[in-house]
Design a protein around this motif. Structure first.
Motif, PDB file in Angstrom:
ATOM      1  N   TYR A   1       1.834  12.434  -6.141  1.00  0.00           N
ATOM      2  CA  TYR A   1       2.577  11.943  -4.979  1.00  0.00           C
ATOM      3  C   TYR A   1       2.929  10.710  -4.899  1.00  0.00           C
ATOM      4  N   PHE A   2       4.189  10.209  -4.900  1.00  0.00           N
ATOM      5  CA  PHE A   2       4.568   8.897  -4.382  1.00  0.00           C
ATOM      6  C   PHE A   2       5.022   8.829  -2.708  1.00  0.00           C
ATOM      7  N   VAL A   3       4.242   7.954  -2.487  1.00  0.00           N
ATOM      8  CA  VAL A   3       4.467   7.751  -0.968  1.00  0.00           C
ATOM      9  C   VAL A   3       4.843   6.145  -0.677  1.00  0.00           C
ATOM     10  N   ARG A   4       6.189   6.315  -0.009  1.00  0.00           N
ATOM     11  CA  ARG A   4       6.481   4.745   0.337  1.00  0.00           C
ATOM     12  C   ARG A   4       5.266   4.121   1.043  1.00  0.00           C
ATOM     13  N   GLU A   5       5.573   2.786   1.289  1.00  0.00           N
ATOM     14  CA  GLU A   5       4.747   1.805   1.820  1.00  0.00           C
ATOM     15  C   GLU A   5       4.559   2.194   3.425  1.00  0.00           C
ATOM     16  N   ASP A   6       5.610   2.791   4.236  1.00  0.00           N
ATOM     17  CA  ASP A   6       5.276   3.024   5.597  1.00  0.00           C
ATOM     18  C   ASP A   6       4.708   4.260   5.825  1.00  0.00           C
ATOM     19  N   GLY A   7       4.556   5.052   4.742  1.00  0.00           N
ATOM     20  CA  GLY A   7       3.800   6.304   4.704  1.00  0.00           C
ATOM     21  C   GLY A   7       4.647   7.410   5.437  1.00  0.00           C
ATOM     22  N   ARG A   8       6.090   7.246   5.580  1.00  0.00           N
ATOM     23  CA  ARG A   8       6.703   8.320   6.050  1.00  0.00           C
ATOM     24  C   ARG A   8       7.372   9.253   5.379  1.00  0.00           C
TER      25      ARG A   8
ATOM     26  N   ASP B   1      14.494  17.254  -3.725  1.00  0.00           N
ATOM     27  CA  ASP B   1      14.820  15.801  -2.697  1.00  0.00           C
ATOM     28  C   ASP B   1      13.582  15.188  -2.326  1.00  0.00           C
ATOM     29  N   PRO B   2      13.935  13.908  -1.979  1.00  0.00           N
ATOM     30  CA  PRO B   2      12.652  13.050  -1.143  1.00  0.00           C
ATOM     31  C   PRO B   2      12.487  13.808   0.140  1.00  0.00           C
ATOM     32  N   ILE B   3      11.237  13.807   0.413  1.00  0.00           N
ATOM     33  CA  ILE B   3      10.888  14.351   2.079  1.00  0.00           C
ATOM     34  C   ILE B   3      10.811  12.802   2.531  1.00  0.00           C
ATOM     35  N   ALA B   4      11.925  12.825   3.465  1.00  0.00           N
ATOM     36  CA  ALA B   4      12.199  11.553   4.176  1.00  0.00           C
ATOM     37  C   ALA B   4      12.689  11.701   5.482  1.00  0.00           C
ATOM     38  N   PRO B   5      12.629  10.723   6.395  1.00  0.00           N
ATOM     39  CA  PRO B   5      13.434  10.838   7.657  1.00  0.00           C
ATOM     40  C   PRO B   5      15.078  10.525   7.170  1.00  0.00           C
ATOM     41  N   ASP B   6      15.864  10.978   7.973  1.00  0.00           N
ATOM     42  CA  ASP B   6      17.337  10.920   7.731  1.00  0.00           C
ATOM     43  C   ASP B   6      17.594   9.435   7.393  1.00  0.00           C
ATOM     44  N   GLY B   7      18.325   9.381   6.200  1.00  0.00           N
ATOM     45  CA  GLY B   7      18.896   7.952   6.134  1.00  0.00           C
ATOM     46  C   GLY B   7      17.841   6.974   5.250  1.00  0.00           C
ATOM     47  N   THR B   8      16.739   7.553   4.753  1.00  0.00           N
ATOM     48  CA  THR B   8      15.899   6.929   3.918  1.00  0.00           C
ATOM     49  C   THR B   8      15.626   7.164   2.467  1.00  0.00           C
ATOM     50  N   ALA B   9      16.424   8.392   2.217  1.00  0.00           N
ATOM     51  CA  ALA B   9      16.091   9.052   0.891  1.00  0.00           C
ATOM     52  C   ALA B   9      16.573   8.036  -0.235  1.00  0.00           C
TER      53      ALA B   9
ATOM     54  N   VAL C   1      13.805   6.813  -3.097  1.00  0.00           N
ATOM     55  CA  VAL C   1      14.138   7.090  -4.629  1.00  0.00           C
ATOM     56  C   VAL C   1      14.032   5.525  -5.206  1.00  0.00           C
ATOM     57  N   THR C   2      14.610   4.466  -4.657  1.00  0.00           N
ATOM     58  CA  THR C   2      14.652   3.324  -5.089  1.00  0.00           C
ATOM     59  C   THR C   2      13.130   2.796  -5.467  1.00  0.00           C
ATOM     60  N   GLU C   3      12.133   2.887  -4.457  1.00  0.00           N
ATOM     61  CA  GLU C   3      10.793   2.381  -4.546  1.00  0.00           C
ATOM     62  C   GLU C   3      10.192   3.455  -5.608  1.00  0.00           C
ATOM     63  N   PHE C   4      10.558   4.644  -5.654  1.00  0.00           N
ATOM     64  CA  PHE C   4       9.869   5.324  -6.763  1.00  0.00           C
ATOM     65  C   PHE C   4      10.087   4.966  -7.990  1.00  0.00           C
ATOM     66  N   THR C   5      11.433   4.505  -8.307  1.00  0.00           N
ATOM     67  CA  THR C   5      11.837   3.964  -9.694  1.00  0.00           C
ATOM     68  C   THR C   5      11.395   2.630  -9.933  1.00  0.00           C
TER      69      THR C   5
END
Length: 706
Positions: free
Chosen positions: A393-400, A417-425, A429-433
């Motif tokens: 799992y890659f989790v963004r820094e905000d943990g959301r 697809d990323p599991i993310a709040p609306d508008g943050t997909a 993906v950018t942080e995952f890259t």
């Protein structure tokens, strides 16, 4: 046998003629010039006797002597010949490749202007440069100024350099780096008239490329991580190739003879052994490879400084030293110094730790966090698969938000697809890259929907359709009409034969039922020539999850005729809006239309529970419409045909069409085509993690032989 051979020969001949006709129509300039080269080679005999041995050679070859003698026409005749017969292969071949590429990208008129203009200008600039330098005491300039040459390579290189501006990143940079490596090695370490023409052709064409093709200038943001890595790799490759060229083809270039400067065979062998793994490590951004490259560049640089110091001391104290090749030695060391500067300037691009350290510090959230975020934000019809074992799992820094991925063959294959709040997909993906680039991994997203493809498109990624989800809306669903005849027949026959539908949690079932389900699965696997696949295809282990619902077809005697499993589709705020079909197992000797019965019964049961839709899932490499004409699509089409006898993906897709679903395309999103071979290998390992490629090849060959 003779008749068959005749038919095959005529067919092959027809294909060749057809291909030639297409080339003449699409690339008239390139095909005409290439044919003219070959025709003149045959007519003049230069195809089997060296052109430079002909008495007419000074009257067709270009160079400073020809121009000073007033033979201006040699600028037009020289491009159609090669110096010696075997040169026709690289000369005509490179022209066909480079000029053909330019004509394909720029159009015929612009390609003619760039190719002919590049040839004339590069030859004129090279000859004028030699005219200015030949009386300066520069022995190389004096020697080359008296030489003649033929060939269209200057124009071909100018054409491909200009056409490179039409390519998207990072292909443009890759192509230009390759051209610069070639021209740099040739002019510094070989230094013929042809090399000088090539040098000026690229020197003039590369900066003008964007203006000549009308490409829009993107705002400069500085090189990214991949570009810095490419710069470092190109520099190290140039220096290594130069050492190989000096050893294999000793020459006397602009900066002196390579004799006394080139490495010995053992030294060259050691250099190649050291550099090859360095190049691969630098390409991936490896920290260890960067350190070794810095150490090697620093060693050569210090060696040059030491020699320069000794030469300076010899001058001061009147000592003698051998000046042969000294200039070339210092130029070679200067290039190593430039490589050292590039490596130091790009140190931020080489932060990928060793594999051992990555494994030692590998950590991340487990499925528990994934299920929490999935329930909170919702996901696609495949998102529950991100909670399965073997995922990282890659989790963004905000943990959301998160992306689940499998790592194989140096590729991070994100699932869905990323599991993310609306508008943050897109940000996910950018942080995952970025994480992948900092870990030396190739990023990609597999089975992504249109929304994620749009987010990756903003990053300059490409995409290709790899499957098609089959979604069935439950509201107002009634199995009426001719289209539903097979489904209605299955329901009616099941009722007559007293076969009941049970929607259960498999883990709660008694052992006799579990034993029958296992037996059905084993029977199903026994009929397969290939091993069971995973990744986006679950099995009984995943069906035992309490969150998964299982449909059973059981007769009055308690015999299980078929089983299906259904994965929850979370739609956010803790709600389950639908279910995705996963496992499908049936008895070969039981109720024949059991799958139609199980799926239809599940649809009715889920509708009663308030679900809005069900997904019958997508079959890999299968779709309702034909594949487009892109090369990558044709490859997938061929792969689908090869895999069909073993897994029946297309047959399964056709079966699901009985339920009149709406089709939702699923895509593979990737950075560029150069990543596809490695991604293909990673996907094969993701689907068949316990099967080696050699074993898989044996299985395929043995299955074909049956």
């Amino acid at each position: 046998m003779t008749e068959a051979a005749s038919v095959a020969g005529s067919t092959a001949g027809g294909r060749i003629r057809g291909t030639a006709a297409v080339l003449r129509q699409r690339l008239p300039f390139t095909s005409t010039v290439t044919l003219a080269m070959l025709a003149l080679a045959v007519a003049t005999g230069t195809l089997w006797q060296a052109a430079e041995d002909h008495a007419a050679y000074p009257f067709v070859a270009y160079g400073l002597p020809s121009l000073e003698a007033g033979r201006w026409w040699t600028m037009l005749t020289g491009p159609f010949f090669a110096v010696i017969p075997w040169y026709y292969l690289p000369m005509a071949g490179s022209f066909a490749l480079f000029a053909g590429f330019a004509e394909w990208k720029l159009g015929t008129r612009r390609a003619i202007a760039v190719t002919i203009g590049g040839q004339l200008v590069s030859v004129l600039v090279a000859t004028q440069f030699l005219a200015l330098c030949r009386n300066s005491g520069w022995l190389w300039a004096e020697r080359v100024a008296g030489s003649l040459d033929v060939g269209f390579s200057g124009g071909a290189l100018a054409a491909v350099a200009v056409a490179s501006a039409t390519l998207r990143p990072p292909w443009a940079l890759r192509l230009r780096a390759g051209l610069c490596v070639y021209a740099g090695v040739a002019i510094v370490y070989v230094g013929t008239l042809a090399d000088l023409v090539h040098f000026f052709a690229l020197l003039l064409a590369l900066p003008l490329g964007k203006r000549l093709v009308g490409a829009k200038r993107a705002p400069s943001a500085g090189p990214n991580l991949r570009e810095w890595r490419l710069f470092a790799v190109a520099g190290l490759l140039l220096l290594t190739v130069a050492e190989v060229v000096m050893f294999l083809v000793p020459g006397n270039g602009p900066f002196g003879s390579t004799e006394g400067v080139s490495l010995s065979a053992p030294e060259l062998g050691v250099l190649v052994v050291l550099v090859v793994p360095m190049l691969n490590g630098l390409r991936k951004g490896g920290r260890v490879a960067w350190r070794w490259a810095v150490a090697l560049s620093a060693f050569v640089t210090l060696q040059g400084l030491a020699v320069a110091t000794l030469v300076g001391l010899a001058d001061v104290f009147g000592g003698d030293y051998d000046t042969e090749g000294l200039t070339l030695f210092f130029v070679d060391n200067l290039l190593w110094t430039v490589e050292l500067v590039v490596l130091i300037a790009a140190r931020h691009a080489f932060r990928v730790p060793s594999r051992r350290r990555l494994r030692r510090h590998a950590q991340g959230p487990g499925p528990a966090l994934a299920r929490t975020l999935l329930g909170r934000h919702g996901g696609s019809t495949l998102s529950w698969m991100t909670t399965w074992p073997r995922n990282t799992y890659f989790v963004r820094e905000d943990g959301r938000s998160y992306l689940a991925y499998r790592q194989h063959a140096g590729v991070a294959v994100a699932l869905g697809d990323p599991i993310a709040p609306d508008g943050t997909a897109a940000a996910t993906v950018t942080e995952f890259t970025t994480m992948c680039e900092n870990s030396g991994l190739v990023p990609c997203v597999f089975s992504a929907t249109e929304a994620t493809v749009a987010a990756t498109r903003e990053l300059g990624w490409q995409h290709v359709q790899v499957a098609e989800d089959n979604v069935l809306d439950l509201e107002g669903l009634e199995f009426r009409g001719k289209a539903w005849q097979d489904v209605r027949s299955a329901l009616n026959k099941a009722a007559k034969q007293e076969i009941d539908f049970r929607l259960v949690r498999l883990a709660d079932q008694p052992e006799p039922i579990l034993a029958q389900v296992r037996a059905l699965s084993e029977e199903w696997m026994a009929g397969k020539a290939m091993p069971e696949m995973g990744f986006t295809l679950g099995g009984l282990d995943e069906a035992m999850d309490p969150a998964t619902r299982v449909g059973l077809a059981v007769d009055a005697e308690g015999t299980v005729h078929g089983v299906t499993s259904w994965l929850p589709v979370h739609t956010g705020a803790g709600t389950i809006g639908g279910w995705t079909l996963d496992v499908m197992r049936r008895s070969a000797h039981g109720f024949r239309p059991v799958m139609e019965f199980l799926i239809a019964s599940a649809c009715l049961a889920f509708r009663e529970e308030g679900a809005r839709f069900v997904s019958l899932s997508g079959a890999p490499l299968a779709r309702s419409s034909g594949f487009p004409a892109r090369p990558v699509d044709r490859v997938l089409e061929s792969l689908g045909r090869v895999m069909e006898p073993y897994y029946g993906f297309r047959s399964l897709h056709a079966f699901k069409a009985k339920f009149q679903p709406r089709h939702v395309p699923l895509y593979l999103a990737f950075r560029d085509e150069a990543d596809l071979p490695r991604i293909g290998l990673a996907l094969s390992r993701a689907y068949l993690p316990d099967v080696r490629l050699r074993e898989l090849a044996k299985l395929v060959s043995s299955s074909r032989a049956r």
